[in-house]
Design an enzyme around this catalytic site. Structure first.
Site, PDB file in Angstrom:
ATOM      1  N   LYS B  86      63.365  -7.773 -79.150  1.00 52.90           N
ATOM      2  CA  LYS B  86      63.585  -8.523 -78.265  1.00 52.90           C
ATOM      3  C   LYS B  86      62.398  -9.616 -78.016  1.00 52.90           C
ATOM      4  O   LYS B  86      61.186  -9.246 -78.392  1.00 52.90           O
ATOM      5  CB  LYS B  86      63.506  -7.791 -76.698  1.00 52.90           C
ATOM      6  CG  LYS B  86      64.110  -8.782 -75.688  1.00 52.90           C
ATOM      7  CD  LYS B  86      64.239  -7.918 -74.393  1.00 52.90           C
ATOM      8  CE  LYS B  86      64.709  -8.754 -73.229  1.00 52.90           C
ATOM      9  NZ  LYS B  86      65.023  -7.901 -72.052  1.00 52.90           N
ATOM     10  N   SER B 161      68.974  -8.800 -69.569  1.00 54.40           N
ATOM     11  CA  SER B 161      68.432  -9.925 -70.205  1.00 54.40           C
ATOM     12  C   SER B 161      68.359  -9.673 -71.737  1.00 54.40           C
ATOM     13  O   SER B 161      68.029 -10.565 -72.444  1.00 54.40           O
ATOM     14  CB  SER B 161      67.043 -10.306 -69.882  1.00 54.40           C
ATOM     15  OG  SER B 161      66.323  -9.225 -70.133  1.00 54.40           O
ATOM     16  N   SER B 185      68.478  -4.628 -67.801  1.00 51.48           N
ATOM     17  CA  SER B 185      68.541  -5.365 -68.746  1.00 51.48           C
ATOM     18  C   SER B 185      68.870  -4.769 -70.265  1.00 51.48           C
ATOM     19  O   SER B 185      69.153  -5.742 -71.330  1.00 51.48           O
ATOM     20  CB  SER B 185      67.126  -6.268 -68.863  1.00 51.48           C
ATOM     21  OG  SER B 185      67.163  -7.300 -67.864  1.00 51.48           O
TER      22      SER B 185
END
Lengths: 500, 497
Positions: B86, B161, B185
């Site tokens: 990420k 996210s 997330s």
């Protein structure tokens, strides 16, 4: 000031002192904590606040911070914790400072110092002592017109000491801060250098009602003074602000709370902001750091291992050795000097031959350290520590003086030689330089006869009872001996020859 | 026919390789080639590692001649595999832009602890996974790189996210992905993309190198093809880290292999009236409870452990911490400063210009709200009350776990929603996380596993939540449940197309 008394108000000053703790590493990362280094040479992703980095508490700061707190009489808290204080400034890489607000390391305390000439004490209560990180420093940038940031100092460990408003003028504030500095240096927790920013001071100046006269107009006017970065600045700024505020008492302006900076060049304070426009720091608990938990046994152990304080030491010198208060204060001002003096005094007390009592030894040592040594040592700066003339050598030299084996004049000559060669041995120097006092009665008697022969009128006057002339004749004899004849012996022999 | 590497879990890949099939290194090489060709369809990666770099830094990755580089020391448990990282996790020399325009061009000078540990386990890195800016979003639409598309249906979001990582795993373009989970997330994108999403106990996996959003809630999480793969990665990265003072010294228990040694007591958390599931999701949840009953035996309902107010509590606390954590992005030391900020302006004006131009609308909204709730005069009514509510929630979970070992609940109220459908309604977007924020607020480990599809053909899931430090049990239970759903074998799945 008379009008103030009439108004029932007195000035009231509190201090906030930031001291950089002497530790190898910074507060929250492994970078070295250095005062002087090439710009941005002691930084890492953590103290630069790069994305993803986390602070990790360096436990090495606990010992110096707790020792200082204990020496100031604070109650060290078994649990303290860190908070974030938010404000935007280019020298603050995360745009928040990690400090302690709600649960500081230490609460309460008292640091009393002697006021002037041993009168009453100046008692200043400590509100709190807490840990926080230092910010970086703005520096000239590589591009003209731009400002650079040096982050070597960012994250350096500080303690902040907050006092109650127990001071009443600039002189008191200055004296108290100098005594606090002395304590910190003595404990080895801070180097005490105002010049390099190791020690910084803010002051809160205002007026309070005198006891029993509450509700006076003007109580409530307060100024926070920033940037008081030398003892002189503290004194001048506080006095300047007291005078400035006193002129406003009775007016509406008096109720305004301001933050002002001391402009040393202009010798005045300058408005930074009024309270209504002050930043909201939006403190909240630092979520990246667990509580600082201290064991009571560890705190008690730190308390037990505190050394004698400088104030206690000076009191001991006065009371046990009979040193004058001013002399004791002068000797105690710099820890290196104080330690040196103690070392000379105790070595001298142990010297063989007629030194006398430890108190006499201490007073002799004090005299020499305060005059000869201090002048010379301060000339080269109190660093280098230790003193270029080792304490043992000075004690040995003073031992010869006390035993009347050399004259005072000769002793100064030996000291000169010791400065040039600290390894040299004082008795050997005395021998090699031919400074040993002459105590041979036959040699002295010969010189005395020559002097009496050369000054018959004076000798006759002395014989008829004009005893003042003994000094004159003895002086002649000493001159003949090049200052090496024992003065008491010279006088004894002169008296004997004259009265014969 | 679908390439094996697109479908196989890491565990099965190793078994195939042992039987003379292609090696993980070869498969990873093919995967990197495919990512180069296909990524633009999904936007899962915002940056792909140059192949030369993978060869140089990924011990054993096949070179131009097809031969693997000699690794140093014994191959780690993840040797030959590679993952997506990420964009808020630090990889030395790689972009770490957090999906923000403000950080475009910023390369991290260091490795996050989880990255370092994966390297040590022999794992490589395929590229940087797209995300909602600074982790703020539930749809991967708030990114300077544009939206990420759901590999099941490109007109739907992958969830957020960590949507880029979830999309990469679902599209078969990563063996697994490292994500972060602050309020859901990792679990929400896993739910939306039909993969496994695992969030550990707060303090179990180091956050060093994870760009902070809300420090007291942030966890590094794992998006994986199977519970077994998640466990494999978890074993490699979990544990105390001297660089993160909030990591615990609690030992990491090995994940049990095979059937449980005792019957787990599983509690069912049913959505309240205010949290009604979409009809297809409700039907799937009921069906999933039936299957779970077969695995876990009789389950009992646990009441009032989640509440609609939790999202509000989360919003206040997370945004307050975010406003603090994001204060550092002023463009002075790193990141985009922008031309308008140069040239003799004051620091304050520069900061305002940088942040106005660099932050997206959702980030600005959260910074403003977070600043507000910590301000003098408002804090007591908002932040302090939210803290108190969080303490009550933690106590309620502790009480719940005195009566059961695990909780089962939905991950979200429906399948992935269409791109753009919630952008105009922040409150609806925040409410997307209503089933995931409770475990985040309580710091509890949670795992999301896919269970079926809704009426639009989008994945649905259930979430298991355990008491603190119960990862081993939680993963074992999830694995037992996963075996019943056999979701990996679905023909419609992007990895089987």
């Amino acid at each position: 000031m008379e009008s103030l008394k009439a108004g029932g108000l007195r000035p009231s000053v509190g201090l906030e002192i930031h001291a950089r703790l002497v530790t190898r590493r910074k507060l929250f990362c492994g970078c070295p904590s250095v005062a002087d280094a090439v710009d941005n040479s002691a930084i890492c992703p953590v103290c630069m606040g790069l994305p993803g980095t986390l602070p990790v508490f360096n436990e090495d700061v606990l010992e110096p911070a707790v020792r200082l707190g204990l020496a100031l009489g604070c109650a060290i808290q078994p649990v303290s914790r860190f908070d974030r204080k938010h404000y935007f400034y280019p020298d603050l890489p995360r745009n928040f400072q990690i400090t302690q607000l709600e649960r500081p390391l230490g609460l309460g305390g008292l640091f009393a110092i002697p006021r002037g000439d041993g009168g009453d004490e100046l008692r200043v209560r400590i509100r709190r002592i807490h840990l926080e990180e230092d910010a970086g420093r703005l520096a000239a940038g590589p591009v003209p017109g731009m400002v650079g940031v040096d982050l070597n100092r960012a994250g350096a460990p500080l303690v902040e000491i907050v006092t109650e408003p127990d001071l009443d003028d600039g002189a008191a504030a200055r004296a108290w801060v100098l005594r606090l500095r002395q304590l910190m240096v003595h404990l080895g927790v801070c180097d005490g250098a105002f010049e390099s920013g190791s020690l910084r001071c803010d002051a809160n100046v205002g007026f309070v009602a005198r006891e029993g006269r509450g509700g006076a107009v003007g109580a409530g006017a307060w100024t926070e003074l920033k940037n008081l970065n030398s003892p002189g600045a503290i004194q001048r700024a506080v006095d300047h602000e007291i005078a400035r505020l006193s002129r406003r008492i009775g007016s509406l302006d008096a109720m305004r709370r301001e933050t002002r900076a001391w402009d040393a060049a202009a010798a005045r304070t300058v408005l930074l902001r009024v309270k209504e426009g002050s930043p909201d720091y939006r403190y909240f608990r630092e979520p990246d750091l667990p509580d600082v938990v201290l064991q009571q046994a560890w705190i008690a152990d730190q308390a037990a291992r505190l050394p004698e304080s400088p104030l206690d030491r000076e009191r001991r010198w006065r009371e046990r050795w009979g040193l004058a208060a001013a002399d004791a204060a002068a000797l105690g001002r710099e820890p290196a000097v104080a330690d040196y003096f103690e070392a000379v005094a105790s070595a001298l007390a142990g010297e063989p031959g007629g030194v006398g009592s430890p108190a006499q030894a201490a007073r002799l040592a004090a005299r020499w350290v305060l005059t000869e040594i201090l002048a010379f040592w301060q000339g080269v700066g109190i660093d280098p520590d230790p003193c270029p003339v080792p304490a043992g050598k000075l004690a040995s030299l003073l031992g010869l003086l006390a035993a009347e084996r050399i004259s005072g004049k000769a002793a100064k000559g030996v000291l000169e030689a010791l400065r040039a060669d600290p390894e040299a041995d004082p008795p050997a120097l005395v021998r090699d330089l031919g400074l040993e006092m002459i105590v041979d009665p036959d040699r002295i008697r010969t010189w005395c006869r020559e002097v009496i022969a050369a000054h018959p009128a004076e000798a006759a006057s002395l014989a008829s009872g004009k005893t003042g002339l003994l000094e004159f004749l003895a002086g002649r004899v000493l001159a003949k001996s090049e200052g090496r004849a024992s003065p008491p012996l010279v006088k004894n022999i002169l008296r004997a020859l004259i009265s014969r | 026919m679908t390439a094996l590497w697109r479908n196989l879990t890491m565990g099965r890949m190793l078994a195939e390789s042992g039987r003379g099939g292609s090696t993980p290194h070869e498969a990873t090489g093919a995967m990197r080639e495919a990512a180069g060709r296909e990524n633009s369809r999904w936007g899962a990666y915002s940056w792909l590692a140059p192949k030369a770099e993978m060869q140089a830094r990924h011990a054993g990755f096949p070179g131009p001649d097809g031969a693997g580089l000699p690794g140093s020391g014994p191959p780690g448990p993840l040797a030959g595999f590679a993952c997506a990282v990420k964009a808020n996790l630090a990889v030395e020399g790689w972009p770490c832009d957090c999906g923000s325009r403000l950080l475009q061009g910023y390369l991290s000078p260091y490795d996050a602890t989880v990255v370092r540990r994966l390297r040590a386990a022999g794992c490589g890195f395929l590229g940087v996974a797209a995300m909602d800016e600074f982790g703020m979003g539930s749809s991967c639409e708030f990114s300077c790189h544009g939206p990420v598309r759901n590999p099941w249906r490109p007109d739907c979001t992958p969830g957020g996210s960590s949507g880029g990582g979830a999309a990469a795993v679902a599209a078969g373009l990563a063996w697994f992905a490292l994500g972060s989970d602050t309020g859901g997330s990792v679990r929400l994108p896993a739910h939306c993309c039909g993969v496994v999403g695992f969030k550990p106990t707060y303090g179990r996996i180091s956050r060093f190198g994870l760009t902070a959003y809300a420090s007291s809630l942030d966890t590094v999480g794992i998006l994986a093809r199977s519970v077994g793969d998640a466990a494999l990665v978890y074993q490699a990265i979990a544990g105390r880290d001297p660089h993160d003072a909030t990591t615990a010294v609690v030992p990491v228990a090995p994940c049990p292999d095979g059937p449980p040694d005792r019957q787990w007591r599983v509690g069912v958390v049913r959505p309240g009236p205010a949290q009604a599931l979409e009809p297809a999701a409700a039907a799937n949840f009921t069906q999933s409870l039936g299957i779970a009953g077969k695995v876990f035996g009789k389950m009992k309902d646990v009441d009032s452990l989640i509440d609609e107010v939790d999202v509000g509590v989360y919003t206040i606390l997370a945004f307050a911490e975010a406003a603090s954590n994001l204060a550092r992005f002023d463009g002075s030391l790193y990141g985009q400063r922008g031309r308008q900020a140069e040239g003799g302006r004051s620091f304050g004006r520069m900061v305002r210009a940088v942040r106005s131009a660099g932050f997206g609308p959702e980030v600005k909204r959260r910074i403003l709200l977070g600043t507000h709730v910590l301000s003098t005069g408002y804090r007591a009514r908002t932040y302090d009350r939210a803290q108190a509510a969080r303490r009550r929630l933690i106590a309620a979970f502790a009480e719940g776990f005195s009566r059961c070992d695990l909780l089962i609940l939905p991950t979200a109220s429906g399948g992935a929603f269409p791109l753009g459908s919630r952008l105009a309604d922040p409150a609806a977007m925040y409410a997307t996380d209503r089933f995931t924020v409770p475990a985040s607020l309580a710091g509890l480990p949670a795992v999301t596993i896919p269970t079926g599809l809704d009426d639009r053909g989008l994945p649905l899931s259930v979430q298991l939540v355990g008491p603190p430090w119960s990862e081993a049990t939680l993963l074992a239970a999830a694995q037992a449940l996963e075996a019943e759903f056999r979701f990996r074998e679905r023909k419609e799945a992007p990895w089987n197309r």
